[in-house]
Design a protein around this motif. Structure first.
Motif, PDB file in Angstrom:
ATOM      1  N   ASN A  48       0.683  -0.972  -0.331  1.00 18.11           N
ATOM      2  CA  ASN A  48      -0.010  -0.213  -0.255  1.00 18.11           C
ATOM      3  C   ASN A  48       1.198   1.119  -0.061  1.00 18.11           C
ATOM      4  OD1 ASN A  48       0.672   0.807   2.882  1.00 18.11           O
ATOM      5  ND2 ASN A  48      -0.350  -0.739   3.812  1.00 18.11           N
ATOM      6  N   GLU A  49       0.087   2.663  -0.065  1.00 18.73           N
ATOM      7  CA  GLU A  49       1.198   3.907  -0.142  1.00 18.73           C
ATOM      8  C   GLU A  49       1.936   4.503   0.984  1.00 18.73           C
ATOM      9  OE1 GLU A  49       0.325   8.090  -0.333  1.00 18.73           O
ATOM     10  OE2 GLU A  49      -1.221   7.021  -0.766  1.00 18.73           O
ATOM     11  N   SER A  50       1.995   3.617   2.119  1.00 16.19           N
ATOM     12  CA  SER A  50       2.719   3.509   3.074  1.00 16.19           C
ATOM     13  C   SER A  50       3.975   3.348   3.047  1.00 16.19           C
ATOM     14  CB  SER A  50       2.196   3.534   4.413  1.00 16.19           C
ATOM     15  OG  SER A  50       1.040   2.338   5.089  1.00 16.19           O
ATOM     16  N   ASP A  51       3.839   1.694   2.463  1.00 18.82           N
ATOM     17  CA  ASP A  51       4.442   0.546   2.361  1.00 18.82           C
ATOM     18  C   ASP A  51       5.548   1.256   1.372  1.00 18.82           C
ATOM     19  OD1 ASP A  51       3.839  -1.055   3.788  1.00 18.82           O
ATOM     20  OD2 ASP A  51       2.427  -2.081   2.444  1.00 18.82           O
ATOM     21  N   LEU A  52       4.636   1.615   1.107  1.00 15.72           N
ATOM     22  CA  LEU A  52       5.867   1.955  -0.917  1.00 15.72           C
ATOM     23  C   LEU A  52       6.764   2.960  -0.056  1.00 15.72           C
ATOM     24  CD1 LEU A  52       6.360   2.231  -3.655  1.00 15.72           C
ATOM     25  CD2 LEU A  52       4.997   3.551  -4.064  1.00 15.72           C
ATOM     26  N   HIS A  53       6.811   4.116   0.715  1.00 19.01           N
ATOM     27  CA  HIS A  53       6.524   5.176   1.511  1.00 19.01           C
ATOM     28  C   HIS A  53       7.803   4.519   2.409  1.00 19.01           C
ATOM     29  CE1 HIS A  53       5.116   9.098   0.547  1.00 19.01           C
ATOM     30  NE2 HIS A  53       3.948   8.555   0.566  1.00 19.01           N
TER      31      HIS A  53
END
Length: 116
Positions: A31-36
């Protein structure tokens, strides 16, 4: 990826839950937080990271053929294909097609399967 869950289901259906899932069928969703977090580990600064959502479409004129190709590449166990895997091949392909047909991100439009 709309096909990921279908292939994971088929892997468990044909192989059981013992053993390792093939690397390309990882269970974790990104998800987006993992990517960040991953980009920050790579020393990207948070203020330089932006995410956006894109919708992509893929027309698949023959879902069974697509399932055969996907399974031949992604269904392989870490120990390689076995004779019993060959015995289960048709069941695996049928299960992939069934899972995709029932998926919420797969549609049939103008006689062709479209993944979104």
């Amino acid at each position: 990826m709309p096909h990921g869950e279908a292939l994971q289901h088929t892997y468990y259906y044909t192989q059981g839950r013992d053993g390792l899932m093939p690397a390309l069928l990882l269970l974790e969703k990104c998800n987006e937080s993992d990517l960040h977090a991953t980009l920050q580990v790579g020393e990207f600064k948070n203020e330089n990271i932006s995410c956006s959502e894109k919708t992509c479409y893929l027309k698949v004129p023959d879902m069974k053929r697509w399932a055969q190709l996907a399974w031949s590449c992604l269904g392989d166990r870490s120990t390689g294909w076995s004779e019993s895997d060959g015995d289960k091949w048709d069941d695996a392909i049928d299960d992939i097609v069934k899972q995709l047909a029932n998926g919420d991100r797969i549609k049939v439009k103008d006689g062709e399967t479209v993944t979104v």
